[in-house]
Enzyme design. Structure first.
Site, mmCIF file in Angstrom:
data_model
loop_
_atom_site.group_PDB
_atom_site.id
_atom_site.type_symbol
_atom_site.label_atom_id
_atom_site.label_comp_id
_atom_site.label_asym_id
_atom_site.label_seq_id
_atom_site.Cartn_x
_atom_site.Cartn_y
_atom_site.Cartn_z
ATOM 1 C CD GLU A 207 -2.930 -0.962 0.269
ATOM 2 O OE1 GLU A 207 -3.276 0.391 -0.032
ATOM 3 O OE2 GLU A 207 -3.668 -2.005 0.004
ATOM 4 C CB CYS A 241 -1.365 7.712 1.570
ATOM 5 S SG CYS A 241 -2.866 6.756 2.260
HETATM 6 P P1 NAD Z 1 8.229 4.556 5.109
HETATM 7 O O1 NAD Z 1 8.106 3.758 3.725
HETATM 8 O O2 NAD Z 1 9.417 5.343 5.637
HETATM 9 O O3 NAD Z 1 8.005 3.689 6.383
HETATM 10 C C1 NAD Z 1 6.881 2.426 6.564
HETATM 11 C C2 NAD Z 1 7.552 1.320 7.396
HETATM 12 O O4 NAD Z 1 8.590 0.625 6.794
HETATM 13 C C3 NAD Z 1 7.843 1.691 8.902
HETATM 14 O O5 NAD Z 1 7.374 0.897 9.729
HETATM 15 C C4 NAD Z 1 9.525 1.535 8.742
HETATM 16 O O6 NAD Z 1 9.863 1.402 10.017
HETATM 17 C C5 NAD Z 1 9.783 0.629 7.836
HETATM 18 N N1 NAD Z 1 10.837 1.204 6.931
HETATM 19 C C6 NAD Z 1 11.637 2.363 6.776
HETATM 20 N N2 NAD Z 1 12.700 2.112 6.385
HETATM 21 C C7 NAD Z 1 13.174 0.799 5.954
HETATM 22 C C8 NAD Z 1 14.111 0.131 5.461
HETATM 23 N N3 NAD Z 1 15.021 0.837 4.910
HETATM 24 N N4 NAD Z 1 13.951 -1.240 5.408
HETATM 25 C C9 NAD Z 1 12.772 -1.909 5.849
HETATM 26 N N5 NAD Z 1 11.844 -1.010 6.548
HETATM 27 C C10 NAD Z 1 11.884 0.292 6.549
HETATM 28 O O7 NAD Z 1 6.622 5.336 4.984
HETATM 29 P P2 NAD Z 1 6.273 6.407 6.265
HETATM 30 O O8 NAD Z 1 7.183 7.627 6.192
HETATM 31 O O9 NAD Z 1 5.883 5.624 7.589
HETATM 32 O O10 NAD Z 1 4.690 6.674 5.572
HETATM 33 C C11 NAD Z 1 4.641 7.622 4.549
HETATM 34 C C12 NAD Z 1 4.458 6.918 3.115
HETATM 35 O O11 NAD Z 1 3.500 6.014 3.231
HETATM 36 C C13 NAD Z 1 3.989 7.900 2.217
HETATM 37 O O12 NAD Z 1 4.811 7.802 1.029
HETATM 38 C C14 NAD Z 1 2.528 7.567 1.813
HETATM 39 O O13 NAD Z 1 1.879 8.153 0.598
HETATM 40 C C15 NAD Z 1 2.459 6.069 2.112
HETATM 41 N N6 NAD Z 1 1.222 5.590 2.665
HETATM 42 C C16 NAD Z 1 0.382 4.754 1.779
HETATM 43 C C17 NAD Z 1 -0.651 4.444 2.538
HETATM 44 C C18 NAD Z 1 -1.727 3.600 1.735
HETATM 45 O O14 NAD Z 1 -2.907 3.223 2.040
HETATM 46 N N7 NAD Z 1 -1.591 3.482 0.364
HETATM 47 C C19 NAD Z 1 -1.170 4.952 3.548
HETATM 48 C C20 NAD Z 1 -0.166 5.620 4.504
HETATM 49 C C21 NAD Z 1 0.750 6.077 3.985
#
Ligand code: NAD
Length: 457
Positions: A207, A241
């Site tokens: 997502e 998002c």
């Molecule tokens: P992110 O991708 O930075 O982090 C998401 C998860 O991944 C966290 O639990 C984090 O600890 C983990 N993570 C971070 N870096 C990592 C790595 N190098 N390796 C493995 N895991 C890692 O996202 P965020 O900043 O928490 O959220 C914002 C983003 O999420 C935006 O781009 C937004 O559009 C998207 N989002 C999408 C939806 C949807 O339903 N489609 C909903 C909410 C947010």
């Protein structure tokens, strides 16, 4: 971590989670515990990024309870095996599709709706009979801890466990062998998750985010459009998002719409949004700096006030940024609203085609032909006509992206389905044992089989 995953696999293999009544009983306990801990959840989100009680009650707890209610009400029906018509070639037989859980599931959650986006997928995974390890976001550590406490109260860790921590914990989790991975977050990390999943050919749901356009033409009710754009864009401080990322407005109504948007911002957040109890802050300094950088070199029509110490950026409207500017390169994910304009449909197409498939697509227009052009032409996660963000509220609809905005859909029945495998089972009867498919072959057998398969001799 390896031990924890193994423990969960042992529990899954015990077959306990295959019992639907058992799943129902834990979902009911989960609902009770969430309602009991409502105050702590509200508190945690406020501490994490100043999210207000009003928004937490609706966009976090309310959505989760609605999902639980729907799942509890329908789970027995969803999990029943389904009979389909048998093939005449298998006569006599019955054919059924069983729903089976994948096994041990990893859920990685983001910070922006930290309770909702951790618990809603978890409900689907448990409802479908999986065991779950959930990692909430480290950026919302207070909410992460409340989630840990709620889950820990109800589940043994061999059934559902919350693992708290940052990137290194995530990386360690991704090294394990999972039966399914459900990730919500950025496109960049989505790619990393997909690569890790490939090692064991683990199925995934991703997502992700994207740049969701919002088109407004002159036939729209501008007053209503302004109200709904302001609500969807600045909700959660623009860190949603599915927020409308940028506007594409018919040139002749641009200034009228902008004036209405300004009035709606003032109505919602007052003359100084910094003082509003309903206006959240940017999640951390890194994101504040990223967003502030987008304001260099653009024309600000309204807002633009910011304070790094408070991680505050006011609702901001930007006039016709260049498509090559920082603001227009990727998802904004903050309270900055660029306004582009169009005179012809082709101009809109030229803008939209610059970006990968968006997660959401918004059109404010009362011209059906105009709306249908975009709905039919583009592939996107989901669309709303004459409103923003409300697709998330209706859990009768599937929710998810396409292309760079994600893989797979969930919510309500779709959550149950995404965490279940469809397992076909044919039961044959011993008599009559019609002999046309058995060797030795002959012409007549060949013709009958051909007719039964294709309708032609
Ligand atoms: P992110 O991708 O930075 O982090 C998401 C998860 O991944 C966290 O639990 C984090 O600890 C983990 N993570 C971070 N870096 C990592 C790595 N190098 N390796 C493995 N895991 C890692 O996202 P965020 O900043 O928490 O959220 C914002 C983003 O999420 C935006 O781009 C937004 O559009 C998207 N989002 C999408 C939806 C949807 O339903 N489609 C909903 C909410 C947010």
């Amino acid at each position: 971590m390896k031990k924890l995953v193994l423990k969960q696999k042992v529990f899954f293999n015990s077959q306990v989670t295959k019992n639907v009544a058992y799943r129902l009983s834990v979902l009911k306990l989960l609902k009770k515990e969430i309602l009991r801990r409502e105050k702590s959840i509200i508190n945690a989100l406020y501490l994490d990024f100043g999210k207000s009680e009003f928004e937490t009650k609706s966009s976090e707890i309310g959505i989760v309870i609605s999902e639980l209610n729907k799942t509890i009400k329908n789970l027995k029906r969803w999990s029943r095996s389904k009979r389909v018509l048998p093939s005449i070639l298998n006569f006599p037989s019955t054919a059924k599709i069983h729903k089976e859980p994948f096994g041990t599931v990893l859920i990685l959650a983001p910070w922006n709706y930290p309770f909702n986006l951790a618990i809603v997928p978890l409900i689907g995974a448990v409802a479908a009979g999986n065991t779950v390890i959930l990692k909430p976001s480290e950026l919302t550590s207070n909410t992460s801890h409340v989630i840990y406490e709620i889950i820990n109260k109800i589940f043994e860790d061999d059934y559902v466990a919350v693992v708290e921590g940052g990137v290194n914990v995530s990386q360690e989790l991704l090294k394990q062998k999972w039966d399914y991975i459900f990730f919500t977050g950025s496109v960049r990390i989505g790619r990393i998750v997909y690569q890790s999943a490939a090692k064991y050919l683990t199925p995934v749901t991703l997502e992700l985010g994207g740049k969701s356009p919002c088109i407004v033409d002159k036939t729209a009710n501008l007053r209503v459009a302004a109200k709904r754009i302001v609500w969807g864009k600045f909700l959660n401080g623009g860190q949603t998002c599915i927020a409308p990322d940028y506007l594409i407005v018919e040139r002749e109504i641009k200034y009228e719409l902008i004036e209405l948007i300004k009035s709606e911002i003032i109505l919602a957040y007052g003359d100084d949004p910094k003082l509003s109890k309903d206006y959240p802050r940017i999640i951390n300094k890194a994101n504040f700096i990223r967003l502030k950088g987008m304001l260099d070199d653009v024309e600000i029509l309204y807002g633009g006030e910011n304070d790094i110490n408070d991680k505050y950026i006011s609702p901001t409207i930007i006039d016709e940024p260049r498509l090559e500017s920082e603001l227009m390169l990727g998802e904004i994910f903050g309270p900055l609203l660029p306004v582009l304009t169009f005179e012809s449909r082709e101009e809109i197409d030229n803008i939209i085609e610059k970006f990968p498939n968006p997660l959401s697509f918004y059109i404010f227009s009362n011209n059906k032909k105009f709306r249908n052009h975009f709905i039919d032409k583009y592939s996107f996660g989901g669309a709303v006509i004459n409103d923003t963000v409300v697709q998330f509220i209706n859990n009768r609809l599937p929710f998810g992206g396409v292309g760079e905005s994600g893989i797979g859909m969930y919510h309500g029945r779709y959550s149950f389905d995404v965490f279940s495998r469809e397992k076909p089972v044919i039961t044959r009867y011993n008599r009559p044992d019609i002999s046309i498919r058995y060797l030795p072959a002959n012409n007549l057998k060949q013709k009958v089989i051909s007719f039964l398969l294709t309708g032609k001799f």
